[in-house]
Design an enzyme around this catalytic site. Structure first.
Site, PDB file in Angstrom:
ATOM      1  N   ASP A 228      -1.850  -0.484   5.872  1.00  0.00           N
ATOM      2  CA  ASP A 228      -2.232   0.047   7.188  1.00  0.00           C
ATOM      3  C   ASP A 228      -3.731  -0.053   7.439  1.00  0.00           C
ATOM      4  O   ASP A 228      -4.205   0.456   8.452  1.00  0.00           O
ATOM      5  CB  ASP A 228      -1.768   1.509   7.339  1.00  0.00           C
ATOM      6  CG  ASP A 228      -2.494   2.456   6.395  1.00  0.00           C
ATOM      7  OD1 ASP A 228      -2.717   2.077   5.230  1.00  0.00           O
ATOM      8  OD2 ASP A 228      -2.856   3.574   6.832  1.00  0.00           O
TER       9      ASP A 228
ATOM     10  N   HIS B 256     -10.875   5.026  -9.235  1.00  0.00           N
ATOM     11  CA  HIS B 256     -12.345   5.038  -9.223  1.00  0.00           C
ATOM     12  C   HIS B 256     -12.929   5.251  -7.832  1.00  0.00           C
ATOM     13  O   HIS B 256     -12.258   5.069  -6.827  1.00  0.00           O
ATOM     14  CB  HIS B 256     -12.873   3.686  -9.754  1.00  0.00           C
ATOM     15  CG  HIS B 256     -12.287   3.286 -11.061  1.00  0.00           C
ATOM     16  ND1 HIS B 256     -11.452   2.204 -11.201  1.00  0.00           N
ATOM     17  CD2 HIS B 256     -12.415   3.846 -12.290  1.00  0.00           C
ATOM     18  CE1 HIS B 256     -11.085   2.098 -12.480  1.00  0.00           C
ATOM     19  NE2 HIS B 256     -11.650   3.075 -13.156  1.00  0.00           N
TER      20      HIS B 256
ATOM     21  N   ASP C 230       0.852  -1.180   0.000  1.00  0.00           N
ATOM     22  CA  ASP C 230       0.000   0.000   0.000  1.00  0.00           C
ATOM     23  C   ASP C 230       0.894   1.238   0.000  1.00  0.00           C
ATOM     24  O   ASP C 230       2.062   1.171   0.395  1.00  0.00           O
ATOM     25  CB  ASP C 230      -0.872  -0.066   1.266  1.00  0.00           C
ATOM     26  CG  ASP C 230      -1.614   1.224   1.521  1.00  0.00           C
ATOM     27  OD1 ASP C 230      -2.271   1.722   0.590  1.00  0.00           O
ATOM     28  OD2 ASP C 230      -1.514   1.740   2.656  1.00  0.00           O
ATOM     29  N   ARG C 231       0.362   2.356  -0.463  1.00  0.00           N
ATOM     30  CA  ARG C 231       1.181   3.575  -0.509  1.00  0.00           C
ATOM     31  C   ARG C 231       1.014   4.436   0.751  1.00  0.00           C
ATOM     32  O   ARG C 231       1.916   4.531   1.562  1.00  0.00           O
ATOM     33  CB  ARG C 231       0.807   4.404  -1.756  1.00  0.00           C
ATOM     34  CG  ARG C 231       1.778   5.545  -2.015  1.00  0.00           C
ATOM     35  CD  ARG C 231       1.300   6.451  -3.143  1.00  0.00           C
ATOM     36  NE  ARG C 231       0.350   7.451  -2.656  1.00  0.00           N
ATOM     37  CZ  ARG C 231      -0.231   8.370  -3.431  1.00  0.00           C
ATOM     38  NH1 ARG C 231       0.008   8.390  -4.721  1.00  0.00           N
ATOM     39  NH2 ARG C 231      -1.069   9.242  -2.914  1.00  0.00           N
ATOM     40  N   ASP C 232      -0.167   5.045   0.890  1.00  0.00           N
ATOM     41  CA  ASP C 232      -0.366   6.053   1.943  1.00  0.00           C
ATOM     42  C   ASP C 232      -0.494   5.394   3.314  1.00  0.00           C
ATOM     43  O   ASP C 232      -1.330   4.516   3.528  1.00  0.00           O
ATOM     44  CB  ASP C 232      -1.619   6.880   1.637  1.00  0.00           C
ATOM     45  CG  ASP C 232      -1.532   7.570   0.270  1.00  0.00           C
ATOM     46  OD1 ASP C 232      -0.405   7.867  -0.176  1.00  0.00           O
ATOM     47  OD2 ASP C 232      -2.581   7.789  -0.344  1.00  0.00           O
TER      48      ASP C 232
ATOM     49  N   GLU D  87       0.750   9.174   5.751  1.00  0.00           N
ATOM     50  CA  GLU D  87      -0.646   9.454   5.425  1.00  0.00           C
ATOM     51  C   GLU D  87      -0.886  10.947   5.637  1.00  0.00           C
ATOM     52  O   GLU D  87      -0.725  11.450   6.740  1.00  0.00           O
ATOM     53  CB  GLU D  87      -1.541   8.605   6.350  1.00  0.00           C
ATOM     54  CG  GLU D  87      -2.995   8.951   6.338  1.00  0.00           C
ATOM     55  CD  GLU D  87      -3.663   8.711   4.990  1.00  0.00           C
ATOM     56  OE1 GLU D  87      -3.617   7.581   4.509  1.00  0.00           O
ATOM     57  OE2 GLU D  87      -4.203   9.677   4.432  1.00  0.00           O
TER      58      GLU D  87
ATOM     59  N   CYS E  73      -5.919   2.530  -8.252  1.00  0.00           N
ATOM     60  CA  CYS E  73      -7.319   2.578  -8.670  1.00  0.00           C
ATOM     61  C   CYS E  73      -7.781   4.030  -8.605  1.00  0.00           C
ATOM     62  O   CYS E  73      -7.737   4.643  -7.546  1.00  0.00           O
ATOM     63  CB  CYS E  73      -8.192   1.720  -7.756  1.00  0.00           C
ATOM     64  SG  CYS E  73      -9.956   2.106  -7.959  1.00  0.00           S
TER      65      CYS E  73
ATOM     66  N   ARG F 239     -10.561  -1.246  -7.011  1.00  0.00           N
ATOM     67  CA  ARG F 239     -10.484  -0.551  -5.725  1.00  0.00           C
ATOM     68  C   ARG F 239     -10.337  -1.591  -4.620  1.00  0.00           C
ATOM     69  O   ARG F 239     -11.191  -2.462  -4.450  1.00  0.00           O
ATOM     70  CB  ARG F 239     -11.745   0.299  -5.502  1.00  0.00           C
ATOM     71  CG  ARG F 239     -11.726   1.034  -4.172  1.00  0.00           C
ATOM     72  CD  ARG F 239     -12.877   2.024  -4.028  1.00  0.00           C
ATOM     73  NE  ARG F 239     -12.965   2.501  -2.673  1.00  0.00           N
ATOM     74  CZ  ARG F 239     -12.155   3.428  -2.128  1.00  0.00           C
ATOM     75  NH1 ARG F 239     -11.218   3.997  -2.858  1.00  0.00           N
ATOM     76  NH2 ARG F 239     -12.284   3.789  -0.882  1.00  0.00           N
TER      77      ARG F 239
ATOM     78  N   GLN G 174      -6.732   5.518  -5.136  1.00  0.00           N
ATOM     79  CA  GLN G 174      -6.630   6.971  -5.270  1.00  0.00           C
ATOM     80  C   GLN G 174      -7.972   7.537  -5.736  1.00  0.00           C
ATOM     81  O   GLN G 174      -8.106   8.060  -6.851  1.00  0.00           O
ATOM     82  CB  GLN G 174      -5.481   7.330  -6.218  1.00  0.00           C
ATOM     83  CG  GLN G 174      -4.103   6.972  -5.657  1.00  0.00           C
ATOM     84  CD  GLN G 174      -3.783   7.668  -4.337  1.00  0.00           C
ATOM     85  OE1 GLN G 174      -4.177   8.818  -4.131  1.00  0.00           O
ATOM     86  NE2 GLN G 174      -3.092   6.978  -3.420  1.00  0.00           N
TER      87      GLN G 174
END
Ligand SMILES: [Mg+2]
Ligand SMILES: [Zn+2]
Length: 200
Positions: free
Chosen positions: A146, A104, A21-23, A29, A102, A120, A65
């Site tokens: 997270d 959407h 995962d990114r954020d 975050e 994603c 998503r 996103q």
């Protein structure tokens, strides 16, 4: 559009990937990240990804996103953020093999993006795309994030799952869905990398 790193691992373990995962996992975050200047790595981010590169896991970012669908920023902004992340990693000798997101959301407002989709998270579309485009086998891989939706994605594709306590992780840990458990709950991405190493 995915940003692909020019630097590729030479010692890749066939089929195995770390889906990150990114954020709240790779970067701090900060709510809807709408400018590359707002990207903030954790102190351990580069080392953690470098370890995953060295042991031969494909490192694949998978991020929701929905800000694109909501009209907060465009795909071009997300691509720029990912190029910025790639440049910061490259400076430290680390790389992410593929960046998938994603754009959407069913409640979005931007035509073409305001829709239900299978990419998503916890939908598995981004992982399925990695299977098509990279040499990865989800059941031999890991999903790190997270939020419980990251864990749910990992479960859905048969990967080992790790919840990190950065980002929303600490509060998420307190509200585990009854039907969901992570294979590990650890403090951060470098602890997650260490856990993955132990499972190879
Ligand atoms: Mg997250
Ligand atoms: Zn989607």
């Amino acid at each position: 559009m995915a940003v692909t790193s020019p630097i590729q691992s030479t010692n890749r373990i066939p089929g195995r990937a770390a889906f990150l995962d990114r954020d709240g996992t790779i970067i701090e975050e900060v709510g809807y990240l709408d400018r590359a200047e707002r990207v903030k790595f954790y102190p351990w981010t580069i080392d953690a990804i470098k370890v995953l590169n060295r042991v031969g896991l494909a490192v694949v970012m998978v991020t929701n996103q929905s800000g694109i669908s909501r009209g907060f920023f465009t795909e071009a902004v997300v691509d720029e953020v990912h190029r910025h992340i790639a440049a910061m990693l490259a400076e430290g000798g680390a790389h992410i093999d593929a960046y998938y997101y994603c754009p959407h959301h069913p409640d979005g407002k931007v035509p073409g993006y305001a829709q239900a989709c299978d990419c998503r998270k916890p939908g598995r579309g981004l992982v399925d795309r990695a299977v098509r485009e990279l040499d990865v086998e989800p059941t031999r891989s890991f999903v790190v994030g997270d939020r419980w939706l990251d864990v749910a994605l990992g479960r859905a594709v048969g990967a080992d799952t790790i919840l990190v306590r950065t980002g929303y992780g600490m509060s998420e840990e307190q509200k585990r869905p009854v039907d969901l458990t992570a294979d590990a709950v650890v403090d951060n991405l470098i602890a997650a990398a260490s856990w993955m190493l132990g499972r190879l």
